[in-house]
Design a protein around this motif. Sequence first.
Motif, short mmCIF file in Angstrom:
data_model
loop_
_atom_site.label_atom_id
_atom_site.label_comp_id
_atom_site.label_asym_id
_atom_site.label_seq_id
_atom_site.Cartn_x
_atom_site.Cartn_y
_atom_site.Cartn_z
N VAL A 61 0.86 -1.19 0.00
CA VAL A 61 0.00 0.00 0.00
C VAL A 61 0.89 1.24 0.00
CG1 VAL A 61 -1.74 1.32 1.24
CG2 VAL A 61 -1.88 -1.18 1.17
N CYS A 62 0.63 2.09 -0.94
CA CYS A 62 1.44 3.30 -1.10
C CYS A 62 0.53 4.52 -0.88
CB CYS A 62 2.04 3.32 -2.50
SG CYS A 62 2.94 4.81 -2.91
N VAL A 63 1.03 5.49 -0.10
CA VAL A 63 0.27 6.73 0.10
C VAL A 63 1.03 7.85 -0.59
CG1 VAL A 63 -0.76 8.30 1.79
CG2 VAL A 63 -0.51 5.85 2.33
N ALA A 64 0.35 8.52 -1.50
CA ALA A 64 1.02 9.55 -2.30
C ALA A 64 0.49 10.93 -1.93
CB ALA A 64 0.78 9.27 -3.78
N ALA A 65 1.41 11.88 -1.88
CA ALA A 65 1.03 13.29 -1.69
C ALA A 65 1.06 13.94 -3.06
CB ALA A 65 2.00 13.96 -0.73
N GLU B 265 -0.71 22.99 -0.64
CA GLU B 265 -1.91 22.16 -0.53
C GLU B 265 -1.69 20.84 -1.30
OE1 GLU B 265 -5.30 24.31 -1.86
OE2 GLU B 265 -5.24 25.75 -0.19
N TYR B 266 -2.05 19.76 -0.65
CA TYR B 266 -1.82 18.43 -1.23
C TYR B 266 -3.09 17.59 -1.10
CZ TYR B 266 3.08 19.79 -0.64
OH TYR B 266 4.26 20.46 -0.66
N THR B 267 -3.04 16.57 -1.86
CA THR B 267 -4.09 15.56 -1.71
C THR B 267 -3.40 14.24 -1.39
OG1 THR B 267 -5.52 16.65 -3.31
CG2 THR B 267 -5.95 14.32 -2.87
N LEU B 268 -3.80 13.64 -0.28
CA LEU B 268 -3.22 12.34 0.08
C LEU B 268 -4.11 11.23 -0.49
CD1 LEU B 268 -2.14 12.90 3.81
CD2 LEU B 268 -0.94 13.46 1.69
N GLN B 269 -3.49 10.34 -1.23
CA GLN B 269 -4.24 9.26 -1.86
C GLN B 269 -3.51 7.93 -1.65
OE1 GLN B 269 -7.36 9.20 -3.76
NE2 GLN B 269 -6.93 7.06 -3.16
N ALA B 270 -4.26 6.95 -1.18
CA ALA B 270 -3.67 5.61 -1.00
C ALA B 270 -3.86 4.80 -2.28
CB ALA B 270 -4.32 4.91 0.18
N TYR B 271 -2.86 3.98 -2.58
CA TYR B 271 -2.91 3.10 -3.76
C TYR B 271 -2.60 1.67 -3.32
CZ TYR B 271 -2.80 7.25 -6.76
OH TYR B 271 -3.10 8.44 -7.38
N PHE B 272 -3.29 0.75 -3.95
CA PHE B 272 -3.04 -0.68 -3.67
C PHE B 272 -3.29 -1.46 -4.97
CE2 PHE B 272 -5.04 -4.84 -2.58
CZ PHE B 272 -3.90 -5.46 -2.12
N GLY B 273 -2.34 -2.22 -5.31
CA GLY B 273 -2.49 -3.01 -6.53
C GLY B 273 -2.64 -2.15 -7.78
N ASP C 99 -4.19 0.59 -8.01
CA ASP C 99 -5.45 1.33 -8.03
C ASP C 99 -5.59 2.19 -6.77
OD1 ASP C 99 -6.26 0.09 -10.44
OD2 ASP C 99 -6.85 -1.70 -9.28
N LYS C 100 -6.40 3.21 -6.91
CA LYS C 100 -6.68 4.04 -5.75
C LYS C 100 -7.56 3.26 -4.78
CE LYS C 100 -6.56 8.44 -8.27
NZ LYS C 100 -7.36 9.59 -8.75
N VAL C 101 -7.24 3.37 -3.51
CA VAL C 101 -8.10 2.77 -2.47
C VAL C 101 -8.37 3.85 -1.43
CG1 VAL C 101 -7.44 0.37 -2.78
CG2 VAL C 101 -6.04 1.84 -1.35
N GLY C 102 -9.58 3.92 -1.00
CA GLY C 102 -9.94 4.92 -0.01
C GLY C 102 -10.11 6.29 -0.62
N PRO C 103 -10.62 7.20 0.18
CA PRO C 103 -10.87 8.54 -0.34
C PRO C 103 -9.59 9.38 -0.43
CG PRO C 103 -11.43 8.42 1.97
CD PRO C 103 -11.02 7.05 1.59
N ALA C 104 -9.62 10.37 -1.29
CA ALA C 104 -8.51 11.32 -1.36
C ALA C 104 -8.68 12.30 -0.18
CB ALA C 104 -8.56 12.06 -2.68
N LYS C 105 -7.57 12.56 0.49
CA LYS C 105 -7.64 13.42 1.69
C LYS C 105 -6.88 14.71 1.44
CE LYS C 105 -7.21 12.99 6.70
NZ LYS C 105 -8.65 12.87 6.97
N PRO C 106 -7.56 15.84 1.38
CA PRO C 106 -6.87 17.11 1.16
C PRO C 106 -6.12 17.55 2.43
CG PRO C 106 -9.22 17.46 1.39
CD PRO C 106 -9.03 16.00 1.43
N VAL C 107 -4.91 18.07 2.20
CA VAL C 107 -4.06 18.50 3.32
C VAL C 107 -3.44 19.84 2.97
CG1 VAL C 107 -2.00 17.96 4.66
CG2 VAL C 107 -3.53 16.13 3.97
N ASP D 152 4.08 20.74 11.53
CA ASP D 152 3.73 19.32 11.39
C ASP D 152 2.22 19.12 11.50
OD1 ASP D 152 6.39 18.96 11.21
OD2 ASP D 152 6.64 18.07 13.21
N LEU D 153 1.78 18.07 10.83
CA LEU D 153 0.36 17.73 10.89
C LEU D 153 0.21 16.28 11.34
CD1 LEU D 153 -1.03 19.24 7.56
CD2 LEU D 153 -1.44 20.07 9.86
N ASP D 154 -0.80 16.03 12.10
CA ASP D 154 -1.10 14.65 12.52
C ASP D 154 -2.55 14.35 12.16
OD1 ASP D 154 -1.37 12.17 13.56
OD2 ASP D 154 -0.66 12.68 15.58
N LEU D 155 -2.70 13.51 11.15
CA LEU D 155 -4.05 13.18 10.66
C LEU D 155 -4.53 11.84 11.18
CD1 LEU D 155 -3.31 14.14 6.94
CD2 LEU D 155 -4.28 15.61 8.71
#
Lengths: 542, 261
Positions: free
Chosen positions: B90-94, B210-218, B220-228, B234-237
Amino acid sequence: MVLSRFWYVVVALVLGAAAYVLFLATSMYDRAGARAMGEALNSDMQVVTWYLKDDARMRAGQLIKFAASEDIQKGLAKASESEDKVPREARDKVQAELTKVNAQIDEDLKFDAVFAVDQHGRVVARIGYDQASGMEDFELGGYPVVADALHGYVRDDTLVLDRVYRVVGRPVEFDTSSLPAGAIIGARMVDERFTRELSQRTGAAVAFYANGERVAAGAPEGFDRAQLDQIVADLDDVQSEEDYSVKGRSKVRTINGMLGVIYARLPGESWELGAGYAVGRLPNAVGTPLGFFNRADDKDKAAVKLPIVGGVVLLAAALGLIFSFIEHTRPLQLFRAEAQRMAKGEADQLAPSKFRGIYRKIASDLNDGVDHVAAKGGAPRKAADLGKVLGDLPAQPQMSAFSFPGDASVSGVEASVPSAPSHPKPAAPGPARPKPKPPGAQDDEPGANSPPPKRPGPPPRPSAAPDEAEQEAAEWQRVFEEFVATKQQCGENVEGFTYEKFEQTLIKNKDTLVKRHGAKRVKFSVYVKDGKAALKASPIKE
Amino acid sequence: MKALQRVGLRPRGRGLWAAVALAALAAGVVVPRVAEAAKVKGLLANFRYLENAVWKDALDPKKRGFSFREPVPTVRADLRKLFPHIPKEVCVAAIAGEKQKAPKPILIRIGGGRTTPVTLVVPPGTQLQFLNTDPFKHRLYGVDVQSFQPGDTARGATRDWTVPAAGRFEIRDKLAPSLRFYVVAEPNVVQSVYPNLKGEFQFGNLPDGEYTLQAYFGGDKVGPAKPVKVEGGDLDLSKEPIKVAPDPKKDDKKPEEKKAN
């Protein structure tokens, strides 16, 4: 002749039937052998499949010994806690315990390689698989069998790495409330030793293949293992067989017309890589009828009922000899005896009535030949023994009887007509008598109305009054016609029976009787004797 | 927090950090935190409801992946699921609002029946270097990728490939069916990180923006995109985990509740 010829046909038919049966038996034997081979191959395939599965299960059972080791559990749990690097302490502890437990496993069930894998899929410690020596980051976590073990399953797999491996894995638990601490993976290399053991325990000739090459083969005693090398040439073709690609097992295939093979794909990841195994057998075939001799052993030969075979041979030979004696030897002996008699001068002619078949014709021809020679002025012969020709003549000049023994199956009455005595025949007095046509002769038949051939050289017959001669000719003509009619009524063959020959016979017999009994003339009459037409000669002295 | 693995993607002009991250990934060690950079922490949830496609396919009866497979009863039933090993899968991309320049080559390790990482999100034009860490050869190829034809990679050898364009790419191995590597070419991706076994992840040096955090698996995108929005601190989500998969239990209840109502 009929019997012996019939016998030849019978013998030929029997020989042909024997050959037919032999070829039939060869085909049936080969077909039965092929069917038996197919059944045996299916059985071999089933046994090998069961063996592989059973072997994997037994080895998976051995993994419990590793999984139950507390040191291995602790070591893997500690390794799994560290996401960065496997602690050295954990490696050493697990390695020592692996070695210790492995020593407790029966030699037959030992693995070629054992891996202790942590939750991250990293190999914490291992036994065997020296290819991975010095690779600190060596891992196995991507393989389904390892992933299954790490998630609580025990199962098997077949991996095609640098070689083909039969692999089993099971989880190693430390804290039952959480994920397994790791997994223990055992691998058995599919090599010559493995296939040899497999072959010894199943009795099957089996070969494993991967990447289009044979990787190992084993065969029971008596089976040339090199035969299994032929499967390589067939691998491309079997891939296109639907049964093989879908069900994982091919039908019975024959390589080079001899080796029967069934292919099966190995279960596991190797299924997609085209790896598999093949069981092979050679057919139990004879090929040709003579092949039975090559394949028969002493037991088979002892089972043959030789007395019956010998009896058949002796019976056939005896029948052949008997028929040959009856139809060849005996007539020949009779003919020879008669010929010897003739040679000794005991007889001036052969008696055709004594002979059968071709000998009768030969005798008649010989007699005719002798007559021709004599007519040409050959050496004089003594007078015919009328007693033998005509039978016993009456002491008084009453009646004499003679017949024309005929054989309807032999053409030409003349063959059965006794030869005339060899003494000179008086010339026929008076005008030439009209020559009657032979029965059935056509008017336009060549020679039908031609005068009889002139007999050269015979002395003239005693003179007689012209009236008597004409009367005699007319009478003989009537007798001839009556004789022919009687023969036809008796169902005898009259083809070729001419008046000339009939007349010559009458002249000879008349002369003989006239000379013997001093008769003035001889009267001939027709009668039936033994179902055949015959003539009686009655000397008349007045 | 446990160490986080990080792929060397960085905003423009920060090549040093990318090189350090790449070397760290290749060596399998922790990427050191950069004290002066903004840290963004997060948490993934429901990742145990994801299914590894390779492992799932292996259970297909048609593929005859095994001759026997049995659960071990002492392992809890809820744990006997083939959820992925998220530190690799699982990869999380900013993702920023503008296109990013391709980073320096990224090392991909091939070994153990998979690649490390399994999913990668990078800008197009990124060069990937595949290193064979297995003691036998591999034959990688791109599925429907003209620029990545099958080719052997011997033990210890590498093979390079540059991501040609934006999109999703799948790399497989002719000799190892379990190996599947997914590349997502996203032009605006700034940085990609991987979570630990608990689902925790951290971006180490995101510049303000401003970024969008998006998880990827296989792939493909998995889960919602999270704006940051990063603004110098520092941020703790973690309090709002990113659910990479729906919760099956809750989803199952919904229809029943609807019926009851």
